[in-house]
Design a protein around this motif. Structure first.
Motif, PDB file in Angstrom:
ATOM      1  N   ARG A  50       0.835  -1.197   0.000  1.00 30.38           N
ATOM      2  CA  ARG A  50       0.000   0.000   0.000  1.00 30.38           C
ATOM      3  C   ARG A  50       0.875   1.254   0.000  1.00 30.38           C
ATOM      4  O   ARG A  50       0.512   2.274  -0.591  1.00 30.38           O
ATOM      5  CB  ARG A  50      -0.943  -0.007   1.204  1.00 30.38           C
ATOM      6  N   TYR A  51       1.999   1.186   0.662  1.00 28.39           N
ATOM      7  CA  TYR A  51       2.930   2.313   0.670  1.00 28.39           C
ATOM      8  C   TYR A  51       3.451   2.592  -0.736  1.00 28.39           C
ATOM      9  O   TYR A  51       3.463   3.737  -1.201  1.00 28.39           O
ATOM     10  CB  TYR A  51       4.087   2.008   1.619  1.00 28.39           C
ATOM     11  N   LEU A  52       3.851   1.536  -1.439  1.00 31.16           N
ATOM     12  CA  LEU A  52       4.319   1.698  -2.819  1.00 31.16           C
ATOM     13  C   LEU A  52       3.176   2.159  -3.718  1.00 31.16           C
ATOM     14  O   LEU A  52       3.384   2.960  -4.645  1.00 31.16           O
ATOM     15  CB  LEU A  52       4.902   0.384  -3.337  1.00 31.16           C
TER      16      LEU A  52
ATOM     17  N   SER B 105       2.331   0.513  -9.722  1.00 29.31           N
ATOM     18  CA  SER B 105       1.297  -0.204 -10.465  1.00 29.31           C
ATOM     19  C   SER B 105       1.234  -1.661 -10.000  1.00 29.31           C
ATOM     20  O   SER B 105       2.151  -2.154  -9.339  1.00 29.31           O
ATOM     21  CB  SER B 105       1.606  -0.169 -11.961  1.00 29.31           C
ATOM     22  N   PRO B 106       0.158  -2.403 -10.357  1.00 27.82           N
ATOM     23  CA  PRO B 106       0.099  -3.834 -10.034  1.00 27.82           C
ATOM     24  C   PRO B 106       1.283  -4.616 -10.602  1.00 27.82           C
ATOM     25  O   PRO B 106       1.765  -5.562  -9.975  1.00 27.82           O
ATOM     26  CB  PRO B 106      -1.225  -4.281 -10.663  1.00 27.82           C
ATOM     27  N   LEU B 107       1.754  -4.231 -11.786  1.00 30.00           N
ATOM     28  CA  LEU B 107       2.905  -4.910 -12.368  1.00 30.00           C
ATOM     29  C   LEU B 107       4.145  -4.704 -11.516  1.00 30.00           C
ATOM     30  O   LEU B 107       4.928  -5.632 -11.285  1.00 30.00           O
ATOM     31  CB  LEU B 107       3.145  -4.405 -13.794  1.00 30.00           C
ATOM     32  N   LEU B 108       4.341  -3.479 -11.027  1.00 29.56           N
ATOM     33  CA  LEU B 108       5.487  -3.203 -10.162  1.00 29.56           C
ATOM     34  C   LEU B 108       5.415  -4.047  -8.897  1.00 29.56           C
ATOM     35  O   LEU B 108       6.435  -4.596  -8.453  1.00 29.56           O
ATOM     36  CB  LEU B 108       5.534  -1.713  -9.801  1.00 29.56           C
ATOM     37  N   LEU B 109       4.231  -4.158  -8.318  1.00 29.37           N
ATOM     38  CA  LEU B 109       4.089  -4.928  -7.093  1.00 29.37           C
ATOM     39  C   LEU B 109       4.436  -6.399  -7.315  1.00 29.37           C
ATOM     40  O   LEU B 109       5.033  -7.040  -6.447  1.00 29.37           O
ATOM     41  CB  LEU B 109       2.659  -4.798  -6.564  1.00 29.37           C
TER      42      LEU B 109
ATOM     43  N   MET C  57      12.838   6.686   2.635  1.00 26.56           N
ATOM     44  CA  MET C  57      13.283   7.849   1.857  1.00 26.56           C
ATOM     45  C   MET C  57      12.873   7.778   0.392  1.00 26.56           C
ATOM     46  O   MET C  57      13.221   8.657  -0.392  1.00 26.56           O
ATOM     47  CB  MET C  57      14.810   7.982   1.960  1.00 26.56           C
ATOM     48  N   LEU C  58      12.119   6.729   0.002  1.00 28.07           N
ATOM     49  CA  LEU C  58      11.750   6.562  -1.400  1.00 28.07           C
ATOM     50  C   LEU C  58      10.803   7.658  -1.886  1.00 28.07           C
ATOM     51  O   LEU C  58       9.916   8.103  -1.157  1.00 28.07           O
ATOM     52  CB  LEU C  58      11.065   5.215  -1.615  1.00 28.07           C
ATOM     53  N   VAL C  59      11.022   8.077  -3.128  1.00 28.73           N
ATOM     54  CA  VAL C  59      10.108   8.977  -3.821  1.00 28.73           C
ATOM     55  C   VAL C  59       9.571   8.284  -5.068  1.00 28.73           C
ATOM     56  O   VAL C  59       8.378   8.274  -5.336  1.00 28.73           O
ATOM     57  CB  VAL C  59      10.799  10.304  -4.198  1.00 28.73           C
ATOM     58  N   ASN C  60      10.481   7.676  -5.825  1.00 30.69           N
ATOM     59  CA  ASN C  60      10.122   6.904  -7.003  1.00 30.69           C
ATOM     60  C   ASN C  60       9.919   5.446  -6.598  1.00 30.69           C
ATOM     61  O   ASN C  60      10.861   4.787  -6.138  1.00 30.69           O
ATOM     62  CB  ASN C  60      11.227   7.004  -8.051  1.00 30.69           C
ATOM     63  N   PRO C  61       8.702   4.891  -6.739  1.00 29.98           N
ATOM     64  CA  PRO C  61       8.454   3.522  -6.259  1.00 29.98           C
ATOM     65  C   PRO C  61       9.272   2.457  -6.977  1.00 29.98           C
ATOM     66  O   PRO C  61       9.457   1.362  -6.435  1.00 29.98           O
ATOM     67  CB  PRO C  61       6.953   3.331  -6.506  1.00 29.98           C
ATOM     68  N   TRP C  62       9.772   2.740  -8.169  1.00 31.03           N
ATOM     69  CA  TRP C  62      10.543   1.737  -8.907  1.00 31.03           C
ATOM     70  C   TRP C  62      11.886   1.437  -8.245  1.00 31.03           C
ATOM     71  O   TRP C  62      12.493   0.406  -8.530  1.00 31.03           O
ATOM     72  CB  TRP C  62      10.746   2.184 -10.354  1.00 31.03           C
ATOM     73  N   TRP C  63      12.340   2.312  -7.364  1.00 25.66           N
ATOM     74  CA  TRP C  63      13.569   2.025  -6.624  1.00 25.66           C
ATOM     75  C   TRP C  63      13.347   0.925  -5.586  1.00 25.66           C
ATOM     76  O   TRP C  63      14.290   0.457  -4.946  1.00 25.66           O
ATOM     77  CB  TRP C  63      14.095   3.281  -5.945  1.00 25.66           C
ATOM     78  N   ALA C  64      12.091   0.502  -5.433  1.00 30.08           N
ATOM     79  CA  ALA C  64      11.812  -0.618  -4.531  1.00 30.08           C
ATOM     80  C   ALA C  64      12.379  -1.932  -5.068  1.00 30.08           C
ATOM     81  O   ALA C  64      12.639  -2.851  -4.289  1.00 30.08           O
ATOM     82  CB  ALA C  64      10.305  -0.761  -4.318  1.00 30.08           C
TER      83      ALA C  64
END
Length: 495
Positions: free
Chosen positions: A289-291, A297-301, A348-355
């Motif tokens: 939920r944080y991301l 997006s669902p694909l990122l998750l 510290m994330l801003v861009n979720p893709w750095w997850a």
């Protein structure tokens, strides 16, 4: 253990026909578990369940996870050959997950007329794309506007709570029993746990990505739940092919378990797993939920699960080598340190893709940590209580630990927000890593100093297996146990 020797043993393991069913079960079982895993909280959001109620559901799931898998493993040790109840439980999990498809929406029902959308009293105007035969609506634009109906929300929440906790209980019982069965194979027949478990990691690589694709291309979660149900039923069928006749019933199980608690290494190990469960419990409940709030997006998750699988696969195969190289305690401390690092960087994330690179580290703090903990149980616990030891780990790490993580984390999050809460738990993980490492070193040095001349004492000691003791080769210290028939057998004999 040399790399070439490890490769030779792995190839021998692949050729062993008796172990094929173990690998197949791990593959299908882990596929069924990871397929819906990152989508549960997103599914709750789509149904209209708030973040706070997501935490409540996670807390209830943790309460169930404390007791049921633990009692199931106790019963497993009492029964001995428990493949029938294990198979039935897994099949019921497949039936249970199909019921998610009938959970009602908490949002009001909608009707469309031209370019106006009416939702049981709410008039919402939105830009929509129309053609002669169809109407396309961007539901993500409408969801923030449509508030859940209180009466519908009550039905949705309780329906989801019952289904999610029952599904978690059934999968927890089934998987914990199966892990216990494989641990019995490790002790009784010298099977390498990592070589079997790696096939489950391979399934995570394949099916976690597939879950995101299913949701993205179908636009709903129904197909996801149908596929997951089929995988559970298939797993249950393969479980009936297991040979567990060598697992004999344990008579005085409580006395056997209590005797192990006199070993201080067992106590601090269980404390470390509890603390790891607290931190990971919060992270696993709220991270998706944080991301999502950051625009994920669902694909990122799904990719957050998929990217960790290749490294996790390698580390699982190499787990025995790493244990012999560094020791169980060092790897457990390393896992806690990595958890701490991930929490701080996530905050510290801003861009979720750095997850994605952060999730690759999950192979160390979740995958390897769990595998090493299970392997450590085969060293610290006897064959009479080996299945129960898996239940104890499950109760502390996935049950009580995640319960505390959800309870405390939910309240902290409501006051401090996502980022500050992640930092709090990151600090807790760092302190836990330091304390466990220091306690292990202290106990080890005290033991060497105090018991250097009393190696033949009757106090509970660590047994050995094909994974080796900390920084020792297992060939140097093979343990011989009396069998039930009164003869002596080598419990580390490789299949």
């Amino acid at each position: 253990m040399q790399v070439s020797d490890g490769l030779r043993r792995y190839l021998q393991d692949l050729k062993n026909a008796k172990l094929i069913v173990i690998k197949v079960i791990y593959f299908f079982f882990l596929a069924a578990m990871v397929l819906p895993w990152p989508h549960f909280t997103i599914h709750q959001r789509e149904l209209g369940i708030s973040t706070y109620y997501t935490g409540v559901i996670g807390t209830a799931l943790s309460v169930v996870s404390i007791f049921l898998p633990f009692w199931a493993t106790l019963l497993g040790d009492k029964i001995g050959n428990f493949k029938v109840p294990m198979s039935i439980t897994t099949a019921l999990a497949g039936v249970n997950i199909l019921l998610f498809t009938v959970v009602p929406l908490a949002h009001p029902t909608t009707t469309t007329t031209g370019h106006n959308i009416t939702a049981t009293g709410y008039n919402i105007s939105a830009t929509v794309a129309t053609t002669e035969h169809n109407l396309t609506i961007n539901s993500s634009m409408l969801m923030p506007i449509m508030e859940p109906d209180p009466e519908r929300l009550n039905i949705t929440f309780w329906s989801y709570l019952i289904l999610r906790t029952s599904y978690g209980a059934l999968t927890g019982i089934g998987f914990t029993l199966y892990d216990g069965a494989v641990m019995a194979y490790v002790q009784n027949q010298g099977v390498d746990y990592g070589f079997q478990r790696a096939w489950g990691t391979l399934a995570a690589l394949c099916f976690s990505y597939a879950g995101g694709l299913i949701v993205e291309h179908t636009g709903h979660f129904y197909i996801l739940f149908y596929v997951c149900g089929g995988l559970h039923v298939t797993t249950a069928a393969f479980m009936m092919l297991l040979e567990l006749n060598f697992k004999l019933p344990t008579q005085s199980l409580t006395k056997e378990i209590i005797s192990h608690l006199y070993n201080p290494k067992v106590v601090i190990f269980l404390c470390a797993m509890l603390l790891a469960g607290v931190v990971m419990g919060y992270l696993e409940t709220f991270i998706y939920r944080y991301l999502g709030s950051l625009g994920g997006s669902p694909l990122l998750l799904s990719l957050t699960v998929a990217v960790v699988a290749p490294l996790n696969f390698f580390l699982t195969l190499a787990s025995s080598f790493l244990v012999n190289l560094l020791g169980h305690a060092a790897l457990i401390s390393l896992g806690l340190f990595v958890i701490s690092f991930r929490m701080f960087v996530y905050s510290m994330l801003v861009n979720p893709w750095w997850a994605l690179p952060l999730e690759m580290l999950d192979a160390l703090c979740s995958g390897l940590l769990t595998n090493v903990a299970i392997m450590y149980c085969t060293v610290l616990f006897s064959s009479k209580s080996i299945t129960s030891s898996r239940g104890i780990i499950s109760a502390l790490n996935f049950g009580l630990g995640q319960l505390l993580g959800n309870l405390v984390g939910t309240e902290i999050r409501e006051v401090m927000g996502d980022r500050a809460t992640l930092q709090v738990f990151g600090g807790a993980a760092f302190v836990s890593a330091v304390l466990y490492g220091a306690a292990y070193l202290f106990i080890t040095r005290q033991s060497l100093f105090t018991h250097s001349s009393t190696q033949g004492s009757n106090s509970p000691t660590e047994t050995t297996n094909n994974h080796g003791t900390d920084n020792k080769s297992f060939e140097d210290t093979i343990e011989m146990e009396p069998s039930d028939s009164g003869t002596t057998e080598n419990t580390r004999e490789v299949l």
